[in-house]
Enzyme design. Structure first.
Site, PDB file in Angstrom:
ATOM      1  N   SER A 140      36.978  96.343  19.133  1.00 28.39           N
ATOM      2  CA  SER A 140      37.751  96.456  20.367  1.00 28.39           C
ATOM      3  C   SER A 140      37.186  97.644  21.136  1.00 28.39           C
ATOM      4  CB  SER A 140      39.231  96.674  20.042  1.00 28.39           C
ATOM      5  OG  SER A 140      39.994  96.550  21.225  1.00 28.39           O
ATOM      6  N   GLU A 141      36.779  97.401  22.385  1.00 29.35           N
ATOM      7  CA  GLU A 141      35.960  98.410  23.061  1.00 29.35           C
ATOM      8  C   GLU A 141      36.699  99.697  23.424  1.00 29.35           C
ATOM      9  OE1 GLU A 141      36.554  95.353  24.251  1.00 29.35           O
ATOM     10  OE2 GLU A 141      36.862  95.332  26.430  1.00 29.35           O
ATOM     11  N   ASN A 142      38.015  99.720  23.242  1.00 30.03           N
ATOM     12  CA  ASN A 142      38.715 100.984  23.455  1.00 30.03           C
ATOM     13  C   ASN A 142      38.573 101.925  22.261  1.00 30.03           C
ATOM     14  OD1 ASN A 142      40.385  98.996  22.183  1.00 30.03           O
ATOM     15  ND2 ASN A 142      42.123 100.368  22.413  1.00 30.03           N
ATOM     16  N   SER A 179      31.755 103.566  21.430  1.00 28.82           N
ATOM     17  CA  SER A 179      32.094 102.148  21.444  1.00 28.82           C
ATOM     18  C   SER A 179      31.089 101.356  22.280  1.00 28.82           C
ATOM     19  CB  SER A 179      33.506 101.960  22.006  1.00 28.82           C
ATOM     20  OG  SER A 179      33.854 100.605  21.980  1.00 28.82           O
TER      21      SER A 179
END
Lengths: 232, 218
Positions: B46-48, B88
Site C-alpha cells: 500500500s503506497e502510503n 514506498s
C-alpha cells in the site's frame, strides 16, 4: 538549545501571512491536528500548503480552506474535499497537482540537500509540461526540483526533548520526509519524553532536523473511511 | 452475461503468481485481495507505507493510525513492515513491485491510460497512479468496457489527460480479457455468454481477434 515549546500556539507564533508550509499526513492519518487548529485560530492568510491531501470539508487542511487561508495548494490527491474542488474550479485557489511519489521525492531531495531529482512519473503527460526531460539508458525522465518551504509541520507518536521522533504505523507516511525538508521544522507528538527514553535504534527522524517540539493534546484521529469485516 | 465487479476481481486474481509483490488500486482492484488463489502467496503493498497489508479489521479493532492508500482501516499480518512515502515510491520506481492493478477511464490501443482528470469537471488528482504506471513491471487495468453513457473506454487514442503512456499490459473488463500488443487490443477471453461481436461493437480501438476466443474460466 531548548526545542520544547509550550504548545501549538507558541510553535506557530512566527508563521505569518504568505508562508510556505509543509504538512505531514496521508488523508487524515498522521496530520498535525494541534498546529492546524492553531493556524486556523490565528487565521494566517495567503498560505502555500504542501501536503499529500487537502483534508476533508470539516477537518485537517479542509479547515484552512473553509476559512480561505490558502493561496496555493500543492498535493497529489484532493478527492475527498468538495470545498477544495469548488475553489479550484472557480479559480479562487491556485493548485498544483503532482504525482504522489514525486511529491515524496521532492520533500526527500530537500531533506538530503539535493536541488532536484529525475523521475519517471508524468513523462508524456501534462505533468511534464515545461519540465526538463533527460534520457538515461534509453528512458526519458523529468527533472523535478526539491521543495523550498519555510516551515514543515509534522506529527509523530513519540519524541524526546532533543527532537528525535518515532512515528506509528502508517501515520509515518510523509512526516519523516517533511521533517527533514523544512527550514524550520515543528513536531507535535503524542508523548514527549526525556533524552535516553527512546531506543536510538528505533528513531525515525534524528533531532537535528527538528527545531520545535511539543506534546499535543486532544487528538481526534478521525478516520476517513472506516472499513470492517464481519466476525464469523 | 457481463461480469460484475467481484467477478472481474476474481478473474484478475488468476494472474497472481506465488511470491508477487502487488499494489492494488482503489475500487475493483481492492477486491482482488478477496480471491487470491489457494497456494499462492502474495504480499500486498500500500503506497502510503505498508508492505504486508492484512484484511480489514473486525469491528472495534480499527486503528486510526493504520490505513491503506484508499484511507480504509486495515490490519497488519505477521511480517508486515511500515515505511515512509519516499521509500514506498522508491520500491515502486525501482521495479520491486511485480504487479499493479488499477482502474481507468480510458485505455488506448498503445497502452496509454487516463484515469485522473476530466478537465473542468473532476479534479481529484492522480495520487500515486502516475508513479505506479510509470514504473510497475506489469500493469493490469480493471474496468467496465464502456462508460455509463455506453461509450467504449478502449480507444484508438485517449481523449482525457493521460496518466501514463504505453504502460498497460492487460485489461480485464466486464466483457473480456484483452492484451495490449504493439498492433492493438488482442482479445484473449470472453465473459461467459458474451459474443465476440458484442466485444467488437463495444471496442472503439483496433481489436485483434485471432482464432477461437475461449470463455473465461473461474
Amino acid at each position: 538549545m531548548n526545542k520544547v515549546v509550550k504548545g501549538a500556539e507558541a510553535a506557530i507564533n512566527d508563521i505569518n501571512d504568505g508562508a510556505v508550509i509543509m504538512f505531514g499526513g496521508f488523508g487524515l492519518c498522521g496530520i498535525p491536528e494541534n498546529c492546524i487548529a492553531a493556524i486556523v485560530k490565528k487565521n494566517i492568510k495567503n498560505l502555500t500548503c504542501i501536503s499529500n491531501n487537502a483534508g476533508v470539508d470539516d477537518f485537517g487542511i479542509g479547515l484552512m480552506l473553509y476559512q480561505r487561508q490558502l493561496k496555493k495548494m500543492i498535493a497529489s490527491y484532493v478527492g475527498e474535499n468538495a470545498e477544495f474542488e469548488r475553489q479550484l474550479l472557480s479559480g479562487e485557489l491556485e493548485v498544483e497537482l503532482i504525482p504522489q511519489g514525486t511529491l515524496a521525492t521532492r520533500c526527500m531531495a530537500a531533506g538530503y540537500g539535493m536541488p532536484a531529482v529525475y523521475v519517471l512519473a508524468g513523462v508524456g503527460t501534462e505533468v511534464a509540461e515545461g519540465k526538463e526531460v533527460r534520457n538515461f539508458n534509453g528512458k526519458n525522465y523529468l527533472l523535478e526540483a526539491a521543495f523550498d518551504s519555510d516551515f514543515a509541520i509534522v506529527k509523530a507518536w513519540k519524541g524526546d526533548t532533543n527532537g528525535n521522533l518515532i512515528y506509528k504505523d502508517t501515520a509515518r507516511n510523509f512526516n519523516p520526509l517533511m521533517a527533514m525538508a523544512g527550514k524550520i521544522t515543528i513536531a507535535e507528538v503524542e508523548e514527549l519524553v526525556q533524552p535516553g527514553e527512546l531506543d536510538p535504534n528505533m528513531i525515525h527522524t534524528p533531532g537535528i532536523y527538528v527545531h520545535r517540539i511539543f506534546q499535543g493534546t486532544n487528538y481526534e484521529k478521525r478516520i476517513e473511511n472506516v472499513t470492517m469485516r464481519k466476525r464469523n | 452475461m457481463a461480469l460484475n465487479k467481484e467477478q472481474i476481481a476474481q478473474r484478475i486474481a488468476k494472474e497472481l503468481r506465488d511470491g508477487y509483490y502487488v499494489n492494488l488500486g482503489i475500487g475493483i482492484p481492492t477486491l482482488v485481495a478477496n480471491y487470491i488463489p489457494e497456494g499462492i502467496n502474495v504480499t500486498l503493498q500500500s503506497e502510503n507505507g505498508l508492505l504486508g497489508m492484512g484484511p480489514f479489521p473486525f469491528e472495534g479493532d480499527e486503528n486510526p493510525d493504520l490505513i491503506n492508500a484508499g484511507k480504509q482501516t486495515v490490519t497488519t499480518i505477521p511480517g508486515s513492515v511500515f515505511f515512509d512515502s519516499a521509500m514506498s515510491f522508491g520500491m515502486i520506481r525501482a521495479g520491486k513491485v511485480d504487479l499493479t492493478v488499477l482502474g481507468a477511464m480510458e485505455v488506448s490501443e498503445q497502452g496509454d491510460i487516463a484515469n485522473w482528470k476530466i478537465p473542468g469537471k473532476m479534479v481529484k488528482g492522480m495520487g500515486g497512479a502516475m508513479d505506479l504506471v510509470a514504473a510497475a513491471k506489469n500493469i493490469i487495468v480493471a474496468m467496465m468496457h464502456t462508460n455509463p453513457k455506453g461509450e467504449s473506454k478502449l480507444l484508438a487514442k485517449c481523449t482525457l489527460p493521460l496518466t501514463g503512456v504505453r504502460c498497460v499490459k492487460k485489461i480485464v473488463s466486464d466483457l473480456a480479457v484483452i492484451e495490449v500488443k504493439a498492433d492493438g487490443f488482442r482479445l484473449l477471453e470472453r465473459a461467459p455468454g458474451v459474443t465476440v461481436d458484442e466485444i467488437k461493437l463495444k471496442t472503439a480501438g483496433k481489436l485483434i481477434v485471432a482464432g477461437e476466443i475461449p470463455e473465461m474460466v473461474f
